[in-house]
Design a protein around this motif. Structure first.
Motif, short mmCIF file in Angstrom:
data_model
loop_
_atom_site.label_atom_id
_atom_site.label_comp_id
_atom_site.label_asym_id
_atom_site.label_seq_id
_atom_site.Cartn_x
_atom_site.Cartn_y
_atom_site.Cartn_z
N LEU A 34 43.37 31.41 -12.41
CA LEU A 34 44.51 30.68 -11.85
C LEU A 34 44.56 29.27 -12.44
O LEU A 34 45.61 28.80 -12.88
CB LEU A 34 44.37 30.63 -10.33
N GLY A 38 47.21 28.22 -15.09
CA GLY A 38 48.13 27.24 -14.53
C GLY A 38 48.20 25.99 -15.38
O GLY A 38 49.27 25.41 -15.56
N ARG A 173 55.47 26.01 -16.81
CA ARG A 173 54.57 26.28 -15.68
C ARG A 173 55.31 27.03 -14.57
O ARG A 173 54.73 27.89 -13.91
CB ARG A 173 54.01 24.97 -15.14
N TRP A 174 56.57 26.72 -14.38
CA TRP A 174 57.33 27.44 -13.36
C TRP A 174 57.46 28.92 -13.69
O TRP A 174 57.68 29.75 -12.83
CB TRP A 174 58.74 26.84 -13.23
N VAL A 177 53.18 30.35 -13.63
CA VAL A 177 52.41 30.40 -12.38
C VAL A 177 52.85 31.54 -11.44
O VAL A 177 52.00 32.28 -10.95
CB VAL A 177 52.41 29.02 -11.68
N PRO A 178 54.15 31.76 -11.20
CA PRO A 178 54.49 32.93 -10.39
C PRO A 178 54.01 34.23 -11.05
O PRO A 178 53.64 35.18 -10.35
CB PRO A 178 56.01 32.88 -10.32
N VAL A 181 50.62 35.30 -9.96
CA VAL A 181 50.54 36.04 -8.69
C VAL A 181 50.45 37.53 -9.00
O VAL A 181 49.58 38.24 -8.51
CB VAL A 181 51.77 35.74 -7.81
N ALA A 242 50.60 28.29 -5.70
CA ALA A 242 51.70 28.04 -6.64
C ALA A 242 52.68 27.04 -6.03
O ALA A 242 53.14 26.12 -6.70
CB ALA A 242 52.40 29.35 -6.98
N PHE A 246 50.76 23.74 -7.47
CA PHE A 246 51.47 23.60 -8.74
C PHE A 246 52.94 23.20 -8.55
O PHE A 246 53.66 23.05 -9.52
CB PHE A 246 51.38 24.91 -9.53
N VAL A 248 55.61 24.69 -7.64
CA VAL A 248 56.67 25.57 -8.13
C VAL A 248 57.62 25.82 -6.96
O VAL A 248 57.17 26.10 -5.86
CB VAL A 248 56.07 26.91 -8.63
#
Lengths: 369, 593, 371
Positions: A34, A38, A173-174, A177-178, A181, A242, A246, A248
């Motif tokens: 992660l 990330g 990153r947007w 990062v999801p 998941v 996230a 982060f 998001v």
């Protein structure tokens, strides 16, 4: 029946969580992945090292170079005096690109003649090169607009007005990062279910289990539930990280995400149990998980768009559950999707889940004979 | 005697290991010297420090304090010199399973630095000695346990070592292979090789020149077997009683004051008394003084096992095996003549693996309340038969009825009537003792107060209270065996399957285990068991002897022994009978093919 | 050092490799599998991007612009009649972007004003969105040039970037992904496989039997190092062959330099594998550690896919202890740029130091003892 399955679930959890090593496997790698993904996995460029070869002495070139110096995406590493210095800089990866401005730059501009800027760029990493060129063009474009306005060049007949939806600043990153998941849910679920039967086979406890009155279906359910629960917990945890760590945005419906998670986990657990019932040793199980996992991630659109793949490979991605779940996660996080907008993703995922679970059940019965 | 001639000397040797936060003292100021050209046996319960002692002698471990000298060299500074002069076979034989017999031998010849000619000559000798010649091209993973053991030995013997260290070479190996190993060891001794071997068999101990008895890292005694048993002269008796089964007799004798230990032999029950005073005999018993054996000394020195006297009282009132089963036959004195109820019935049972026929049309039956033994060499088809009986493996053909249910379509209900303890005591290693019990009780569908009662019973009966929170992996083997047995008995099964339940378990735990099994049989539970210990066969009411997938002999231990009787062996022991019958059968097959 | 013992160990190792399906799988199947997957499955080169085009009022001006779009290999324009339906297409992921020419487009141009061309991009995949934006800018600039040329009027772009792309002029992502993948594959064989096989010897108790013979620790280590070195070089040659002949990646630099650098990297990877196995004596743990400390970093922190310069400072520092980072740099240079000595030498030096460090520590840590 229920009591027996419940006992098996509790036993699986105890076996996973009491042991330091397997606890680590469940918590360590996902956390490391992660953080690494990330922070490190980004296509956004910053500090692009560039060198300047300016043969012009006028103010226009200084103004242009000032724009580059002011941009956070660029970092000047050298100023060079002659043509021969370009090659070593690029060859040795000291600079990704060299801006070369001709001797008549300012004069040409003042005479209303177009003046080119040469951009010499290292194409070894073609993606970085493409993106860096875009950044250069953006700087040039804003310089052009300003210069044209200030020095009476007349206006261009048309101009691009670009807006991007869902991710206005285009932060990768947007995007990544999801995706994590989905990635980590798949990894953890497969590790938990893919090795569970093999471990029991290796330790001989599987026979012990088979001589109890438990039926194959009960064992299957008992083995599937821990994977589902751990996968769901881990998925929710990463989703929270996230959003809160982060930063998001999460604009869609939570319910839509949960439905997607449930279907995705069912599909993943089914695949894990299929691997599990085929593997005799843990090593084989691990190899099986790996062989499924790597293509599942690469051919999912996690890092690179499916649309860029050859058509045959694109067709192959339709059987990849991660493909659909990635759309769901990103749709819910960034695009504000709700359940009704995601039907086109839910039903293939449900189909894969039904297929993988029934195949696992069949293999399970078959291999127990 | 020159120091260089002393094969092995331990001086004030201590060694401890970290186990979690605690340190375990494996060896405690040990003082040992081996005589050149002798065979020394290393005995002791689990965790006595036998393997640590072996590894210290090879130089693979360093002592914390004290010195170990091997053939005059110190293991701390001259490990390499030592390792070129000794042969060592670790517990699992140290073979590369994916290499063939010949490739394993070649590897060790290279490692020992033998020239090509020497290697070839030596390998030929060893292949002849171990009778592995025909199997040179077979992968060692595909060999039987006995053959693996011999190959391991051959690898350790390549460079004619002066000192040979064997760590439990006979665990899980059948009597024939054991006997062959001993022939080799004795041949080596005659050539002046010093041998140190750890073992769990008393008959092997008797054949050693000297015995080292370890207990909790300390040397209890080191002497000849005779010297061990000499002090017990006059305390040993053979008791016989017509009209009572040996099992009952043993039970009665064990409970009698003044009796330290009682065990079943072919001829009767052997009794070790606490003093030379013979306890009062009851009517019908004949007491006959016999010479003490090493086993008696072992029991005497280490204390008799915890007697499971409570077993008979608290154990199961077994659930009726079938709806028609009358409870009457479970009375304490099963009358064989009248109430014969067949619990396990096997007719024309066959099993094929591909083209290989592992079990060849066997027929036998087991009556309720019997202890039924399944004996045979490694690879005879015992485990295959066993797995079919438990419903773990489908039979290729034949009938197989367990508790009145055809196991070929074994339902959960049929499985609820059996208990099963597998070869390696398969428990969930990182679950605690209590968690294992809780899981199996739920898996067998126990609930409510009955579940609580049974869990309490298991903890009480098997003395597991001290280990409730200990992970199964960390339990000593003997306790593990108890826990496995407890788990298999939670649901009070009328039939109990035990697959080599005593393999690798120390002698004291073995005795304790048999007491429990006896008590179970007394209470009407049918017990089916496989074992490599021939002395254990005497505990069985009936047994079958298998070889190469066929039943060679069946009946009571007396009947099986009688089958092997010939001019040369007028009164064969069970082990003799086993070897004679199987060898006769194998040579017959070889002639036929 | 005794050659006979070493030969015996090496021969044993090769027999085991040939008979162990999982070793074969990791050493031969995996490289091909990964190369195919990355060669065919991973591409950052967007082509035929679906773009929704909404023209409110078609005129000669608009069709000239849309024509440029249609001719471009990068786009697959789909004409929508209303902005509403185009938005829906974007939401339904049928289009990655919308190009909107408003009804006053031609009028504004005729009046000498600047007409605005509305571009709406789905920004979820930021990288893809940026590339798309760049492509559209190119189309726009072409259109301006064409117009200026047709009208004989001067171009109204004062400064224009003239791109000269070195080493990979077509910017094919395959050309840098495939060489970089060789580093991943060699990590797989060097570190993962080696860690597993040594751990297996501990697990099966063969290490104990081995150690009780006169063999020395350096012989045992070399007995592992040499066979897996040969395997790793085999995997590397296989990968290079596939890269050059199947994926048509140019090999500009010298093959021999590539071979020498690969050998250095392999030594470092083997050193890591042996070190891991000296810590973890069971296959499961060894495999886990090997994946976390060698395989994942080789994938993510090596610059193989993601640009190291753009990572946060803390992670940039961490990448310096990832051996694959140096090797990826060498690989991309030798394949695409040629023998650039400063790069090759400095990175090789780093690899040499790492190899020496890992092998040295392994040797120091390895004693012929069980405790």
């Amino acid at each position: 029946m229920l009591a027996r399955v419940w006992a098996l679930v509790i036993k699986e959890f105890l076996a996973l969580l009491r042991d330091k090593k397997s606890r680590f496997v469940l918590i360590g790698p996902p956390l490391i992945q992660l953080l690494v993904f990330g922070y490190a996995a980004t296509f956004d460029l910053s500090h692009i090292p560039y060198a300047v070869y300016n043969q012009d002495t006028g103010f226009a070139s200084r103004e242009l170079l000032g724009d580059f110096q002011g941009s956070p995406a660029f970092q000047q590493v050298a100023t060079i005096e002659n043509e021969g210095q370009i090659a070593p800089l690029i060859d040795n990866e000291k600079a990704l690109l060299v801006l070369q401005i001709g001797p008549h730059f300012t004069r040409d501009l003042l005479l209303h003649r177009p003046a080119p800027v040469q951009v010499i760029i290292d194409g070894r990493n073609s993606n970085t090169a493409t993106l860096a060129l875009n950044y250069v063009n953006t700087v040039l474009l804003s310089f052009d607009t300003r210069w044209a306005a200030n020095h009476h060049w007349g206006r261009p007949p048309a101009q691009l007005v670009v807006r991007s939806w869902f991710n206005p600043n285009l932060l990768s990153r947007w995007f990544i990062v999801p995706g994590i998941v989905a990635l980590l849910m798949l990894v953890v679920t497969l590790l938990v279910t893919g090795l569970s039967v093999a471990r029991e086979r290796e330790q001989g406890t599987f026979d012990q289990l088979l001589v109890t009155p438990m039926g194959p279906v009960e064992i299957l359910v008992g083995k599937a539930l821990p994977g589902l629960i751990i996968g769901a917990l881990e998925g929710c945890f990463i989703a929270l990280v996230a959003v809160f760590w982060f930063q998001v945005p999460f604009v869609g419906s939570i319910l839509a995400l949960l439905v997607g998670m449930a279907l995705f986990l069912l599909a993943a657990v089914g695949i894990g149990l299929m691997i599990s019932s085929l593997a005799v040793t843990q090593q084989q199980g691990l190899l099986g998980v790996f062989i499924f996992l790597v293509p599942a991630i690469i051919l999912s659109g996690f890092a690179t768009p499916i649309a860029n793949m050859p058509e045959l490979v694109q067709d192959l991605t339709y059987i990849n559950p991660m493909r659909y779940f990635l759309v769901i996660v990103r749709g819910v996080f960034l695009e504000g999707d709700n359940m009704s907008m995601l039907w086109s993703q839910y039903w293939p995922l449900a189909l894969i889940a039904i297929f993988s679970m029934s195949a696992a059940a069949w293999l399970f019965r078959h291999r127990m004979q | 005697m020159a120091e260089a001639d002393t094969p092995l000397r331990f001086t004030e040797v201590s060694k401890s290991f970290a186990r979690g936060p605690a340190r375990v003292q494996a060896l405690d100021r040990l003082e040992i010297t081996l005589q050149a050209g002798t065979v020394t046996g290393l005995l002791g319960p689990d965790g006595a420090g036998k393997t640590t002692l072996m590894r210290l002698a090879t130089g693979l471990l360093r002592p914390d304090t004290g010195t170990v000298t091997v053939l005059g060299a110190d293991t701390r500074s001259q490990a390499n010199t030592i390792q070129s002069k000794i042969g060592y076979m670790p517990q699992r034989f140290g073979l590369y399973e994916d290499l063939t017999v010949q490739e394993n031998l070649d590897l060790y010849a290279d490692l020992q630095g033998l020239s090509r000619e020497d290697a070839r000559a030596r390998q030929q000798d060893l292949l002849k000695l171990t009778a592995l010649g025909p199997f040179g091209a077979r992968r060692s993973g595909a060999l039987s346990g006995g053959m693996k053991q011999k190959l391991g030995l051959a690898c350790a013997l390549l460079r004619a070592p002066q000192l040979l260290l064997l760590d439990e070479p006979t665990v899980g190996v059948d009597p024939i292979a054991r006997r062959e190993l001993w022939d080799i060891v004795q041949g080596l001794r005659d050539k002046g090789v010093t041998v140190l071997m750890s073992t769990a068999y008393f008959d092997e101990a008797e054949r050693c020149d000297e015995i080292i008895l370890l207990h909790q890292g300390k040397l209890l005694k080191k002497d000849t077997p005779k010297a061990f048993s000499a002090p017990l002269q006059g305390r040993c008796f053979l008791v016989t009683h017509h009209g009572t089964s040996k099992r009952h007799l043993r039970e009665a004798l064990q409970a009698r004051p003044g009796v330290q230990d009682a065990r079943i032999l072919a001829e009767g029950v052997r009794v070790l008394c606490r003093t030379t005073a013979q306890p009062a005999a009851t009517e019908g018993e004949q007491w006959q003084p016999v010479d003490p054996a090493f086993e008696d000394a072992f029991v005497d020195l280490l204390g008799a096992p915890v007697t499971a006297t409570a077993a008979t009282a608290a154990t199961t009132t077994p659930a009726p095996a079938t709806s028609t089963a009358p409870q009457a036959s479970a009375s304490a004195q099963p009358d064989r003549e009248s109430a014969v109820e067949t619990v396990i019935e096997v007719r024309d049972l066959c099993k094929f693996f591909g083209h290989f026929e592992a079990v060849k049309g066997n027929t036998f039956s087991v009556q309720k309340g019997q202890i039924f033994g399944l004996l045979g060499a490694n690879g005879a088809g015992k485990t295959t038969t066993f797995r079919m009986l438990c419903g773990l493996l489908p039979a290729s053909s034949g009938t197989l009825r367990v508790a009145g249910v055809d196991m070929r379509h074994a339902s959960g209900q049929a499985r609820a009537r059996i208990g099963y303890v597998s070869q390696k005591f398969s428990l969930y290693g990182n679950l605690s003792c209590d968690q294992n019990l809780a899981f199996f009780s739920a898996a067998y569908g126990l609930r409510g107060t009955r579940r609580q009662d049974r869990l309490n019973w298991a903890r009480q009966e098997f003395q597991l209270r001290d280990y409730r929170d200990v992970n199964a992996d960390d339990l000593p083997l003997g306790i593990k065996q108890r826990l496995a047995l407890a788990c298999a008995l939670l649901h009070e099964p009328p039939i109990l399957f035990l697959d080599e339940p005593t393999s690798g378990v120390d002698p004291l735990a073995r005795r304790e285990f048999w007491q429990r099994v006896n008590a179970l049989a007394e209470s009407g539970v049918t017990v089916m068991i496989t074992t490599h210990f021939m002395d254990e066969a005497e505990y069985c009411d009936n047994l079958v002897l298998m070889s190469l997938g066929e039943v060679l002999a069946q009946g009571s231990p007396e009947q099986v022994r009688a089958q092997a009787k010939d001019a040369e062996h007028p009164d064969p022991s069970m082990e003799d009978a086993f070897i004679l019958l199987i060898q006769a059968h194998e040579s017959q097959i070889r002639r036929a093919s | 050092m005794n050659l006979q013992r070493l030969r015996g160990l090496i021969r044993k190792e090769f027999i085991q490799i040939l008979r162990d399906p999982s070793a074969i799988a990791i050493a031969f199947f995996m490289p091909v599998f990964l190369l195919f997957l990355f060669g065919y499955g991973v591409s950052l080169d967007a082509t035929r991007v679906p773009v929704a085009v909404v023209v409110d009022q078609p005129t000669a001006e608009t069709s000239a612009f849309v024509g440029g779009l249609q001719q471009s290999p990068y786009f697959e324009p789909q004409i929508y009649t209303s902005m509403h339906s185009a938005r829906q297409a974007l939401m339904a992921r049928k289009a990655d972007g919308i190009l909107w020419l408003r009804s006053d487009f031609s009028r504004q141009i005729l009046q000498g004003n600047t007409a605005s061309i509305g571009v709406l991009i789905n920004g979820v995949d930021a990288n893809n969105a940026r590339i798309l934006e760049g492509y559209l800018q190119g189309i726009w600039q072409n259109w301006l040039q064409q117009r200026a040329f047709n009208a004989g009027a001067p171009l109204i772009i004062p400064v224009n970037g003239e791109d000269r792309i070195w080493f990979n002029p077509a910017l094919r992502s395959r050309d840098y992904l495939v060489p970089g993948l060789i580093a991943v594959i060699m990590t797989l064989i060097g570190a993962l496989l080696t860690a597993l096989v040594v751990a297996r010897e501990w697990e099966r108790g063969t290490m104990e039997a081995l150690m009780a013979t006169p063999v020395t620790m350096s012989e045992i280590l070399l007995g592992k190092l040499i066979p897996y070195f040969i395997m790793g070089m085999g995997g590397m040659l296989l990968s290079v062959a596939l890269a050059v002949w199947l994926f048509a990646v140019p090999l500009v630099g010298s093959f021999w330099v590539l071979l020498a650098c690969s050998a250095l990297f392999l030594l470092a990877a083997l050193g890591m594998g042996l070190l891991i196995s000296s810590v973890a004596r069971n296959q499961f743990v060894a495999g886990q550690i090997a994946i976390i400390v060698t395989f994942l970093p080789a994938f993510i922190l090596s610059g193989f896919i993601f640009d190291i310069q753009s990572m946060p400072a803390a992670i940039r520092i961490i990448t310096h202890i990832v051996a694959a980072r140096y090797f990826v740099s060498i690989l991309q240079t030798i394949f695409l740029a040629g023998d650039v000595w400063p790069i090759i030498l400095w990175n090789s030096l780093a690899l040499l130091l790492m190899a020496a460090f890992f092998l040295g520590v392994t040797l120091r840590r390895s004693h012929k003892r069980l405790d």
